[in-house]
Design a protein around this motif. Structure first.
Motif, PDB file in Angstrom:
ATOM      1  N   PRO A 108       0.832  -1.207   0.000  1.00  0.00           N
ATOM      2  CA  PRO A 108       0.000   0.000   0.000  1.00  0.00           C
ATOM      3  C   PRO A 108       0.865   1.254   0.000  1.00  0.00           C
ATOM      4  O   PRO A 108       1.911   1.300   0.659  1.00  0.00           O
ATOM      5  CB  PRO A 108      -0.784  -0.124   1.311  1.00  0.00           C
ATOM      6  N   GLY A 109       0.446   2.241  -0.773  1.00  0.00           N
ATOM      7  CA  GLY A 109       1.182   3.505  -0.771  1.00  0.00           C
ATOM      8  C   GLY A 109       0.981   4.222   0.557  1.00  0.00           C
ATOM      9  O   GLY A 109      -0.154   4.401   1.002  1.00  0.00           O
ATOM     10  N   LEU A 110       2.066   4.607   1.194  1.00  0.00           N
ATOM     11  CA  LEU A 110       1.973   5.208   2.525  1.00  0.00           C
ATOM     12  C   LEU A 110       2.275   6.700   2.549  1.00  0.00           C
ATOM     13  O   LEU A 110       1.912   7.385   3.503  1.00  0.00           O
ATOM     14  CB  LEU A 110       2.927   4.482   3.482  1.00  0.00           C
ATOM     15  N   HIS A 111       2.958   7.209   1.527  1.00  0.00           N
ATOM     16  CA  HIS A 111       3.255   8.637   1.512  1.00  0.00           C
ATOM     17  C   HIS A 111       1.955   9.437   1.404  1.00  0.00           C
ATOM     18  O   HIS A 111       1.000   9.014   0.733  1.00  0.00           O
ATOM     19  CB  HIS A 111       4.183   8.984   0.345  1.00  0.00           C
ATOM     20  N   MET A 112       1.922  10.600   2.047  1.00  0.00           N
ATOM     21  CA  MET A 112       0.663  11.349   2.166  1.00  0.00           C
ATOM     22  C   MET A 112       0.840  12.830   1.884  1.00  0.00           C
ATOM     23  O   MET A 112       1.943  13.363   1.961  1.00  0.00           O
ATOM     24  CB  MET A 112       0.084  11.179   3.581  1.00  0.00           C
ATOM     25  N   SER A 113      -0.288  13.464   1.596  1.00  0.00           N
ATOM     26  CA  SER A 113      -0.334  14.907   1.426  1.00  0.00           C
ATOM     27  C   SER A 113      -1.443  15.459   2.319  1.00  0.00           C
ATOM     28  O   SER A 113      -2.583  15.008   2.238  1.00  0.00           O
ATOM     29  CB  SER A 113      -0.627  15.262  -0.042  1.00  0.00           C
ATOM     30  N   PHE A 114      -1.090  16.394   3.199  1.00  0.00           N
ATOM     31  CA  PHE A 114      -2.063  17.057   4.070  1.00  0.00           C
ATOM     32  C   PHE A 114      -2.182  18.505   3.609  1.00  0.00           C
ATOM     33  O   PHE A 114      -1.199  19.256   3.656  1.00  0.00           O
ATOM     34  CB  PHE A 114      -1.602  17.051   5.526  1.00  0.00           C
ATOM     35  N   THR A 115      -3.354  18.897   3.151  1.00  0.00           N
ATOM     36  CA  THR A 115      -3.541  20.272   2.697  1.00  0.00           C
ATOM     37  C   THR A 115      -4.601  20.977   3.537  1.00  0.00           C
ATOM     38  O   THR A 115      -5.582  20.379   3.951  1.00  0.00           O
ATOM     39  CB  THR A 115      -3.952  20.315   1.210  1.00  0.00           C
ATOM     40  N   GLY A 116      -4.361  22.263   3.754  1.00  0.00           N
ATOM     41  CA  GLY A 116      -5.305  23.050   4.539  1.00  0.00           C
ATOM     42  C   GLY A 116      -4.619  24.248   5.172  1.00  0.00           C
ATOM     43  O   GLY A 116      -3.404  24.413   5.070  1.00  0.00           O
ATOM     44  N   SER A 117      -5.396  25.068   5.832  1.00  0.00           N
ATOM     45  CA  SER A 117      -4.870  26.275   6.467  1.00  0.00           C
ATOM     46  C   SER A 117      -4.064  25.923   7.708  1.00  0.00           C
ATOM     47  O   SER A 117      -4.202  24.821   8.251  1.00  0.00           O
ATOM     48  CB  SER A 117      -6.035  27.195   6.855  1.00  0.00           C
ATOM     49  N   PRO A 118      -3.237  26.853   8.188  1.00  0.00           N
ATOM     50  CA  PRO A 118      -2.519  26.616   9.448  1.00  0.00           C
ATOM     51  C   PRO A 118      -3.497  26.432  10.605  1.00  0.00           C
ATOM     52  O   PRO A 118      -4.618  26.949  10.576  1.00  0.00           O
ATOM     53  CB  PRO A 118      -1.705  27.912   9.638  1.00  0.00           C
ATOM     54  N   GLY A 119      -3.063  25.691  11.610  1.00  0.00           N
ATOM     55  CA  GLY A 119      -3.876  25.535  12.814  1.00  0.00           C
ATOM     56  C   GLY A 119      -5.054  24.612  12.682  1.00  0.00           C
ATOM     57  O   GLY A 119      -5.985  24.655  13.489  1.00  0.00           O
ATOM     58  N   THR A 120      -5.048  23.731  11.659  1.00  0.00           N
ATOM     59  CA  THR A 120      -6.177  22.803  11.482  1.00  0.00           C
ATOM     60  C   THR A 120      -5.838  21.374  11.903  1.00  0.00           C
ATOM     61  O   THR A 120      -6.565  20.437  11.566  1.00  0.00           O
ATOM     62  CB  THR A 120      -6.665  22.812  10.014  1.00  0.00           C
ATOM     63  N   GLY A 121      -4.737  21.202  12.618  1.00  0.00           N
ATOM     64  CA  GLY A 121      -4.444  19.889  13.195  1.00  0.00           C
ATOM     65  C   GLY A 121      -3.611  18.964  12.340  1.00  0.00           C
ATOM     66  O   GLY A 121      -3.526  17.760  12.623  1.00  0.00           O
TER      67      GLY A 121
END
Length: 289
Positions: free
Chosen positions: A61-74
């Motif tokens: 399974p592919g494990l690399h990730m991308s987290f997108t969003g504004s600062p302070g969103t956890g």
């Protein structure tokens, strides 16, 4: 192939995944789509592990990730929980998360970037490398920029040592989208894209109360109204950083409360006065924000 039956609940109980997912629910307000996505990934990884144990052919399974969003969103908090899950299931050996930015990876002169990047990767091996504001690695307008060298090294490791390291790239959504368009090699190695929504006013108020409770403070009813109005206004202004902006406002409110109490020294103080954040503390603390 091993035809022995497998007890899913038993295998589930062998890990700490349930505890980690419950903590994610308890510690993070809102973010329902993010929590659902993390549960889906955890389920996929657990089932993949069971299939391997039974000798069923399965792709890695592919494990690399991308987290997108504004600062302070956890994003960083979720990254830590994801590292715990990967460790519990045996996908990484150490389970630590190393957070870095461009400055930790990219050098300022020829021959400086490769050793910097490799040193960071060495520290991250066996765990998760969390690269915040990852789009700053790539500056196409600057011919003398060395970010592309760091990206090339990162690409090689993400492909050839994916059993030793998981990479999470994080940042604002639109710049990250442009970053992936300019670096298709990176985009093709990211299996899991998770978008973190901004918090609502109600969620930010709930977060505020939790922050204050941790330090044994509380809002008076009037202060709660004042804080709600402040959050509503502040969300519409530039550079709003969700929970981070709220934390800064509360830190200033606690300082204002301390100054207010200090100015009235000479009177006997009750526990209530030391615990309560008043409306004036909120209003005075946010007037210049």
């Amino acid at each position: 192939m091993n035809n022995s039956p497998v007890n899913l609940q038993e295998e589930y109980n062998k890990t700490e995944i349930a505890k980690i997912l419950n903590l994610l629910d308890e510690e993070l307000v809102g973010l329902t789509p993010v929590k659902s996505r993390i549960r889906e990934i955890a389920a996929l990884l657990l089932i993949d592990k069971l299939r391997k144990n039974l000798g069923i052919t399965t792709g890695s399974p592919g494990l690399h990730m991308s987290f997108t969003g504004s600062p302070g969103t956890g994003k960083t908090t979720v990254g830590l929980k994801m590292a715990d899950i990967l460790y519990q299931l045996g996908y990484i050996k150490k389970g630590h998360l190393l957070t870095v930015t461009r400055d930790d990876l990219v050098g300022q002169y020829i021959g400086h970037t490769a050793p910097k990047t490799k040193e960071v990767l060495k520290k991250a091996m066996g765990g998760v490398l969390f690269i915040d504001e990852a789009y700053y690695l790539y500056k196409p307008d600057n011919e003398r920029d060395y970010g592309s060298e760091a990206i090339e090294i990162l690409l090689q490791v993400m492909e050839n040592q994916r059993d030793d390291l998981v990479v999470i790239l994080a940042g604002y959504k639109e710049p990250m989208d442009r970053f992936y368009e300019s670096n298709p090699g990176l985009s093709s190695r990211i299996a899991n894209h998770i978008d973190f929504p901004d918090y609502t006013v109600e969620e930010l108020l709930q977060i505020s109360k939790l922050m204050l409770e941790e330090q044994q403070y509380q809002l008076t009813p009037q202060a709660e109204v004042a804080l709600t109005q402040y959050i509503t206004r502040r969300k519409e202004k530039p550079l709003f950083a969700n929970a981070r902006s709220v934390k800064n406002a509360l830190d200033r409110a606690r300082m204002r409360q301390a100054n207010r109490i200090f100015d009235s020294r000479g009177q006997v103080l009750t526990k209530k006065e030391l615990v309560n954040i008043e409306a004036e503390d909120i209003l005075q603390s946010t007037i210049f924000d």
